[in-house]
Design a protein around this motif. Structure first.
Motif, short mmCIF file in Angstrom:
data_model
loop_
_atom_site.label_atom_id
_atom_site.label_comp_id
_atom_site.label_asym_id
_atom_site.label_seq_id
_atom_site.Cartn_x
_atom_site.Cartn_y
_atom_site.Cartn_z
N VAL A 7 0.87 -1.18 0.00
CA VAL A 7 0.00 0.00 0.00
C VAL A 7 0.91 1.24 0.00
CG1 VAL A 7 -1.74 1.31 1.28
CG2 VAL A 7 -1.84 -1.21 1.23
N LEU A 8 0.68 2.11 -0.97
CA LEU A 8 1.44 3.37 -1.01
C LEU A 8 0.66 4.43 -0.24
CD1 LEU A 8 3.62 5.34 -2.22
CD2 LEU A 8 2.05 5.64 -4.16
N CYS A 9 1.33 5.07 0.71
CA CYS A 9 0.66 6.14 1.47
C CYS A 9 1.38 7.45 1.20
CB CYS A 9 0.68 5.81 2.96
SG CYS A 9 -0.05 7.15 3.94
N GLU A 18 2.63 7.27 9.71
CA GLU A 18 2.98 6.30 10.75
C GLU A 18 1.75 5.52 11.21
OE1 GLU A 18 4.67 7.92 14.31
OE2 GLU A 18 5.37 5.95 14.97
N LEU A 19 0.63 6.26 11.34
CA LEU A 19 -0.62 5.62 11.76
C LEU A 19 -1.03 4.55 10.74
CD1 LEU A 19 -2.83 5.84 13.94
CD2 LEU A 19 -4.05 7.40 12.41
N VAL A 20 -0.94 4.89 9.46
CA VAL A 20 -1.30 3.94 8.39
C VAL A 20 -0.42 2.70 8.50
CG1 VAL A 20 -1.25 3.58 5.88
CG2 VAL A 20 -2.26 5.67 6.83
N VAL A 32 4.52 1.54 1.85
CA VAL A 32 5.61 2.42 1.42
C VAL A 32 5.09 3.86 1.51
CG1 VAL A 32 6.88 0.80 -0.05
CG2 VAL A 32 5.05 2.14 -1.03
N GLU A 33 6.00 4.73 2.00
CA GLU A 33 5.55 6.09 2.32
C GLU A 33 6.17 7.12 1.39
OE1 GLU A 33 6.24 7.05 6.44
OE2 GLU A 33 6.03 4.93 7.01
N LEU A 53 -3.09 5.32 -0.97
CA LEU A 53 -3.84 6.26 -0.12
C LEU A 53 -3.18 7.62 -0.34
CD1 LEU A 53 -3.71 4.17 3.21
CD2 LEU A 53 -5.55 4.18 1.51
N ILE A 54 -3.95 8.59 -0.82
CA ILE A 54 -3.34 9.86 -1.23
C ILE A 54 -4.03 11.05 -0.56
CG2 ILE A 54 -2.87 11.39 -3.19
CD1 ILE A 54 -2.80 8.90 -4.96
#
Ligand SMILES: [Fe+2]
Ligand SMILES: [Fe+2]
Length: 381
Positions: A7-9, A18-20, A32-33, A53-54
């Motif tokens: 999941v890309l955040c 961090e929460l994700v 991955v952030e 998630l964007i």
């Protein structure tokens, strides 16, 4: 079995990322952030992702543009893309749909809400991604949408940049005006304490500008010249008051004290970036064309033409104002003195244009200037 789905955040707030991560990693997902849109695009190139998630408000591009960019990549046409926003409104829905978002998660979100949305969209049976060679019509549609988003973003940033530039320019202008106002006030205080030099600095500024006009200087050069003329004696703030006020002949030490003032004017002004040329003029106002002036004994073109104007304007005002030991000199006497000193004390070209001005309208010029900036009292005897 351990999942390897990614999941890309993309969110500039590290606490959200961090929460994700804390919520999704126990679910067996890899997160991955990225903190900006560009960093997000970089992650997409490094890793195959299965969901994104964007944040809608990224520091560099809008989340819409990033979503549209991802959708335009053939391998990501069908992955779930979720918008993260703290400012939800129903008006956003068509924009989100156009950009390619599947749904929206409002911030702050609960552990359950994020877990549920990820499970719902990641586990849903989704159509297979398009083949490697995409339908050119679809590609074109994506590209059109993407370019619309990018143009929209660009305009937003250009407008923002323009607004900030205008604001910074206004603030800088205000600071410059405050500095100039403060120096004017210091000069005024200096001169109101002196019986015979009232208005001297402003008259010198005005005469110097008249010379500069005749010499064809630009508006900007004239503004610098006016300030150079008006601030030339600023250094007198650092000279012994008793010496400045002494009505009679000065001793050698007292002359040495007085002669410090051009260098002091220069030192006081040179530290102010937008007054560097003004400092130069003030520092040179007691130099002479023939090199016999002070403090450096510069001559001819070693002295700027603006400084030559102030040198003559300063001497002209001294001759046409009262002093403790004499009344103002009559204009014909002053004209004769300038003619005599052209090419020695004064720059010949500057002297020539000023003499022309005096031949044309000398008395009127004096009358008008003295009305605007009155000279000091006549000596009593
Ligand atoms: Fe001076
Ligand atoms: Fe002066």
């Amino acid at each position: 079995m351990k999942e390897h789905r990614v999941v890309l955040c993309v969110d500039d707030d590290p606490r959200i990322r961090e929460l994700v991560r804390l919520i999704l990693e126990p679910e067996g997902l890899r997160v991955v952030e990225a903190d900006t849109g560009l960093a997000g695009i970089q992650r997409l190139r490094e890793t195959t992702i299965h969901m994104a998630l964007i944040d809608l408000q990224l520091p560099d591009v809008m989340g819409y543009a990033l979503a549209a960019f991802i959708r335009n990549m053939t391998q990501y046409q069908t992955i779930p893309i979720v918008a993260l926003t703290g400012a939800y409104s129903t008006e956003l829905i068509p924009w989100m749909a156009a950009a390619g978002f599947d749904t929206l998660l409002q911030k702050p979100f609960s552990v359950q809400a994020l877990r549920a949305i990820v499970r719902q969209y990641l586990d849903a049976k989704r159509p297979e991604p398009a083949p490697a060679v995409a339908d050119p019509t679809v590609e074109l549609m994506h590209l059109r949408r993407l370019s619309r988003e990018i143009v929209h973003d660009l305009w937003r940033y250009v407008e923002e940049l323009n607004r900030k530039t205008v604001l910074m320019g206004q603030q800088a202008k205000l600071i410059e005006e405050m500095i100039i106002y403060t120096i004017h006030s210091i000069i005024r205080i200096l001169e109101t304490n002196e019986r015979y030099t009232a208005g001297h600095s402003q008259r010198v500024g005005a005469y110097a500008v008249m010379m500069g006009r005749r010499l064809g200087l630009t508006q900007e050069e004239l503004r610098t010249l006016e300030l150079g003329g008006t601030f030339h004696d600023l250094g007198k703030v650092g000279v012994d008051r008793c010496v400045i006020r002494k009505p009679h002949t000065l001793t050698d030490e007292e002359w040495a004290e007085i002669r410090r003032h051009p260098a002091l004017s220069y030192e006081l002004l040179i530290g102010i970036p937008f007054l560097r040329e003004v400092a130069q003029i003030a520092g040179e106002h007691h130099e002479r064309y023939d090199g016999k002036g002070y403090p450096h004994g510069k001559k001819g073109d070693e002295i700027s033409i603006s400084s030559h104007c102030v040198i003559l304007a300063d001497a002209f005002d001294a001759m046409t104002s009262h002093r403790s030991y004499r009344r103002a000199l009559p204009l014909p006497h002053v004209v004769a003195e300038i003619e005599r000193c052209a090419g020695t004390q004064f720059h010949p070209e500057v002297a020539e244009v000023w003499l022309q001005e005096l031949y044309d309208r000398g008395e009127t010029l004096l009358e008008e200037t003295h009305r605007q900036f009155p000279i000091g009292d006549e000596p009593s005897s």
